[in-house]
Motif scaffolding. Structure first.
Motif, short mmCIF file in Angstrom:
data_model
loop_
_atom_site.label_atom_id
_atom_site.label_comp_id
_atom_site.label_asym_id
_atom_site.label_seq_id
_atom_site.Cartn_x
_atom_site.Cartn_y
_atom_site.Cartn_z
N LEU A 348 50.87 31.69 18.48
CA LEU A 348 49.52 31.44 18.99
C LEU A 348 49.39 31.91 20.44
O LEU A 348 48.34 32.39 20.87
CB LEU A 348 49.17 29.95 18.90
CG LEU A 348 49.10 29.36 17.50
CD1 LEU A 348 48.96 27.85 17.57
CD2 LEU A 348 47.93 29.98 16.72
N ARG A 349 50.45 31.77 21.18
CA ARG A 349 50.41 32.20 22.59
C ARG A 349 50.66 33.70 22.73
O ARG A 349 49.97 34.39 23.46
CB ARG A 349 51.47 31.41 23.39
CG ARG A 349 51.81 31.98 24.74
CD ARG A 349 50.59 32.02 25.67
NE ARG A 349 50.84 32.72 26.91
CZ ARG A 349 50.54 34.00 27.12
NH1 ARG A 349 49.95 34.72 26.19
NH2 ARG A 349 50.79 34.55 28.30
N GLU A 350 51.65 34.18 21.99
CA GLU A 350 52.09 35.57 22.22
C GLU A 350 51.13 36.61 21.65
O GLU A 350 51.26 37.79 21.98
CB GLU A 350 53.50 35.77 21.65
CG GLU A 350 54.56 35.07 22.49
CD GLU A 350 55.97 35.35 22.02
OE1 GLU A 350 56.16 35.52 20.80
OE2 GLU A 350 56.88 35.38 22.86
N GLY A 398 47.42 31.94 30.51
CA GLY A 398 48.69 32.51 30.96
C GLY A 398 49.65 31.53 31.57
O GLY A 398 49.78 30.38 31.15
N HIS A 399 50.30 32.04 32.61
CA HIS A 399 51.51 31.43 33.11
C HIS A 399 51.18 30.45 34.25
O HIS A 399 51.47 30.71 35.41
CB HIS A 399 52.46 32.54 33.57
CG HIS A 399 52.42 33.74 32.65
ND1 HIS A 399 52.95 33.72 31.39
CD2 HIS A 399 51.88 34.99 32.80
CE1 HIS A 399 52.77 34.91 30.80
NE2 HIS A 399 52.11 35.69 31.64
N LEU A 400 50.57 29.33 33.86
CA LEU A 400 50.07 28.38 34.86
C LEU A 400 51.19 27.91 35.79
O LEU A 400 51.00 27.76 36.99
CB LEU A 400 49.42 27.19 34.15
CG LEU A 400 48.78 26.15 35.05
CD1 LEU A 400 47.57 26.72 35.77
CD2 LEU A 400 48.37 24.91 34.27
N ILE A 405 47.62 33.88 36.23
CA ILE A 405 46.68 33.76 35.11
C ILE A 405 46.07 35.14 34.81
O ILE A 405 45.78 35.91 35.71
CB ILE A 405 45.56 32.74 35.47
CG1 ILE A 405 46.14 31.31 35.48
CG2 ILE A 405 44.37 32.83 34.53
CD1 ILE A 405 46.52 30.72 34.13
N HIS A 406 45.89 35.41 33.52
CA HIS A 406 45.17 36.60 33.10
C HIS A 406 43.69 36.21 33.02
O HIS A 406 43.26 35.59 32.05
CB HIS A 406 45.73 37.12 31.78
CG HIS A 406 47.19 37.41 31.90
ND1 HIS A 406 47.70 38.29 32.85
CD2 HIS A 406 48.28 36.90 31.27
CE1 HIS A 406 49.01 38.31 32.77
NE2 HIS A 406 49.40 37.47 31.83
N PHE A 407 42.99 36.51 34.09
CA PHE A 407 41.62 36.05 34.29
C PHE A 407 40.67 37.13 33.76
O PHE A 407 40.22 38.00 34.50
CB PHE A 407 41.40 35.78 35.78
CG PHE A 407 40.14 35.04 36.10
CD1 PHE A 407 40.13 33.65 36.19
CD2 PHE A 407 38.95 35.73 36.30
CE1 PHE A 407 38.96 32.97 36.48
CE2 PHE A 407 37.78 35.06 36.59
CZ PHE A 407 37.78 33.67 36.68
N ALA A 445 49.98 40.26 39.41
CA ALA A 445 51.07 39.29 39.42
C ALA A 445 52.28 39.81 38.67
O ALA A 445 53.41 39.64 39.10
CB ALA A 445 50.60 37.98 38.80
N GLU A 446 52.02 40.47 37.50
CA GLU A 446 53.16 40.89 36.70
C GLU A 446 52.94 42.20 35.95
O GLU A 446 53.88 42.72 35.35
CB GLU A 446 53.54 39.79 35.68
CG GLU A 446 52.43 39.48 34.70
CD GLU A 446 52.85 38.57 33.55
OE1 GLU A 446 53.99 38.09 33.54
OE2 GLU A 446 52.02 38.38 32.63
N HIS A 447 51.74 42.74 35.95
CA HIS A 447 51.49 43.96 35.19
C HIS A 447 51.71 45.23 36.00
O HIS A 447 51.79 46.31 35.43
CB HIS A 447 50.07 43.97 34.63
CG HIS A 447 49.84 42.94 33.56
ND1 HIS A 447 48.59 42.62 33.08
CD2 HIS A 447 50.71 42.15 32.89
CE1 HIS A 447 48.70 41.68 32.15
NE2 HIS A 447 49.98 41.37 32.03
N GLY A 448 51.77 45.13 37.30
CA GLY A 448 51.92 46.32 38.14
C GLY A 448 50.55 46.87 38.54
O GLY A 448 49.50 46.29 38.26
ZN ZN Z 1 51.31 37.59 31.06
#
Ligand code: ZN
Ligand code: MLT
Length: 503
Positions: A348-350, A398-400, A405-407, A445-448
């Motif tokens: 559900l998350r992935e 996302g990664h609270l 967060i993926h906003f 934050a994490e995607h570049g």
């Molecule tokens: Zn992510």
């Protein structure tokens, strides 16, 4: 001298040339039929980004099988000033591995370099080539009673070189950090064609500037990562996976801190999803079902683990969630009774990103602010965006626990998503990023940065940061052949040869 005040560095996306017939023939001779193609059909899947929104062209697709072949490619390209775009699993969220539209670059796929060179339980180290798929590394580590503790939705596609080059995050950062904290050594081919052999997995090494750390997160702009020594940790003995329904992100963060206080380092994932994200997954991903009865404004996926021989964390997590429910902090919760239930919760998350892709275009953002600021940010920024952009809908997940967060902002219901994005996308991006910058946050934050965040990065970044970035690029890649048009904003006088930059 201030870099940003000094005369502009020479770096520009216009510095490179198209490969001529002589170079292409030399590459074909050196790489053979398995390593060289110009066939449009074979190249097509690798010329468009994962989201299907950015399309590029390439003069040839090169698939070297060894470091020596990568070196040969770089030497030929450097001599002729031809651009190289390195690519792993092509799962970049910011089109970091999609070539420019001019068709002059060589697309260099690392997929054939997919050997796990060694696994050492004594050193807790795996040496993996850039083309190794993340889930294959997971399996190999389990095979020696260890674990590689970085995971994300694209684990069946994403490859080690790309994960390093984007400094990937994912769902276990809370405990183990991003890729940066898991890479002990790197082998790379530098823009000069020289091989940098930094694979030796030393836990301590203070010989000045750390080239390894420069290459991590460099998106292939400073060289091509060909292999890495990666940190392994003890295997998981048992895990507890829970799904929690609660009212607000504030309550979620209170819950996280409570759980951490009682379990120490056992909590390694704490992923947040609003009701709308769960509904989107249930709508678009087959074989999924709601884990709780009733609708909850926020849903949290929690994973706690214990090493082999330690008490199973299920009992402890169940008791702690029971206390939280008793105190009114959470509305409902379920703890997976077995591995298949745990996998179903993780699914559900992935699959949120996949479900979003089915749902259609949205203005995407990958933002971070200090963890304690994130709950307020979520409330205030959602309100502000929905007020500013009539009938738009914020879907933030996302990664609270990491403050990341993926906003994402979806178009009004019933609107033509593509047209809305073309009209409003850039303004939405700027509006969201300004809210983030005002809270000392990051727009990646994490995607570049890739192509999709480049203009916004250039607009919002501190000139001192940009000056240093350009100086490093200029020093290591003076010809500008390494993945031009990505990460490092070119000087204002050169146009960026990118496609859609709004998403
Ligand atoms: Zn992510
Ligand atoms: C995730 O956390 O699911 C990924 O980073 C993908 C995304 O942002 O959509």
């Amino acid at each position: 001298m201030n870099w940003h005040r000094a005369k502009p560095s020479r770096y520009s996306t216009r510095m490179t040339c198209a490969p001529d017939a002589t170079i292409l023939a030399a590459l074909e001779r050196r790489l053979g039929p398995k390593g060289f193609t110009r066939d449009a059909q074979e190249m097509a899947p690798w010329l468009t980004d994962w989201r299907g929104s950015v399309h590029g062209q390439a003069a040839a697709l090169l698939s070297p099988a060894s470091v020596e072949e990568v070196q040969a490619i770089v030497c030929l390209a450097a001599d002729a000033r031809v651009a190289i775009v390195p690519q792993g699993g092509n799962s970049s969220m910011v089109a970091g591995a999609t070539p420019p539209v001019d068709g002059r670059a060589l697309l260099l796929s690392l997929r054939r370099m997919n050997a796990i060179r060694s696994l050492s339980p004594e050193d807790n180290v795996a040496v993996a080539e850039a083309g190794v798929i993340l889930s294959d590394l997971h399996d190999a580590a389990v095979g020696i009673g260890r674990r590689f503790p970085l995971s994300l939705g694209a684990k069946g596609t994403a490859r080690i070189g790309g994960l390093i080059s984007t400094n990937a995050g994912g769902t276990q950062v809370l405990r183990f950090g991003t890729m940066r904290s898991l890479v002990l050594g790197i082998e790379a081919v530098l823009p000069s064609g020289e091989r940098f052999d930094g694979l030796s997995a030393l836990r301590k090494d203070n010989r000045g500037y750390d080239l390894r750390q420069l290459l991590i997160g460099a998106e292939g702009t400073l060289g091509i990562v060909t292999a890495a020594s990666l940190r392994l940790v003890p295997a998981v003995g048992a895990r507890a996976v829970a799904w929690v329904g609660l009212r607000t992100p504030h309550d979620a963060l209170t819950l996280l801190r409570r759980l951490e206080a009682s379990t120490g380092e056992a909590i390694e994932s704490f992923e947040a999803m609003p009701a709308e994200a769960l509904e989107m997954v249930l709508r678009n991903i087959p074989a999924t079902r709601a884990p709780l009865t009733g609708r909850h404004d926020w849903n949290i996926l929690i994973e706690a683990t214990a090493p082999v021989g330690a008490p199973d964390p299920v009992e402890r997590l169940t008791a702690l969630l029971g206390d939280a429910a008793g105190d009114g902090l959470i509305e409902d919760a379920t703890v997976a009774a077995n591995e298949s239930q745990a996998e179903a919760l993780w699914k559900l998350r992935e699959t949120i990103a996949e479900a979003e892709r089915v749902d259609g275009p949205a203005a995407k953002h990958d933002v971070s602010v200090p963890v304690s600021v994130m709950p307020d940010f979520l409330v205030e920024a959602s309100r502000a965006v929905e007020r500013q952009f009539a009938q738009s809908r914020v879907l933030a997940f996302g990664h609270l626990g990491d403050g990341n967060i993926h906003f994402n902002v979806q178009p009004p219901v019933g609107a033509d998503g593509k047209a809305w994005l073309a009209r409003e996308g850039a303004a939405v991006n700027a509006f969201v990023h300004d809210l983030v910058v005002a809270r000392a946050g990051s727009l990646s934050a994490e995607h570049g940065i890739g192509q999709l965040r480049l203009a916004e990065f250039a607009r919002t970044a501190d000139p001192v940061r940009l000056g240093a970035l350009r100086a490093i690029k200029q020093a290591l890649d003076p010809l500008g052949i390494m993945n031009p048009g990505k990460l490092v904003p070119a000087n204002v006088d050169s146009s960026l040869e990118t496609a859609d930059v709004t998403r």
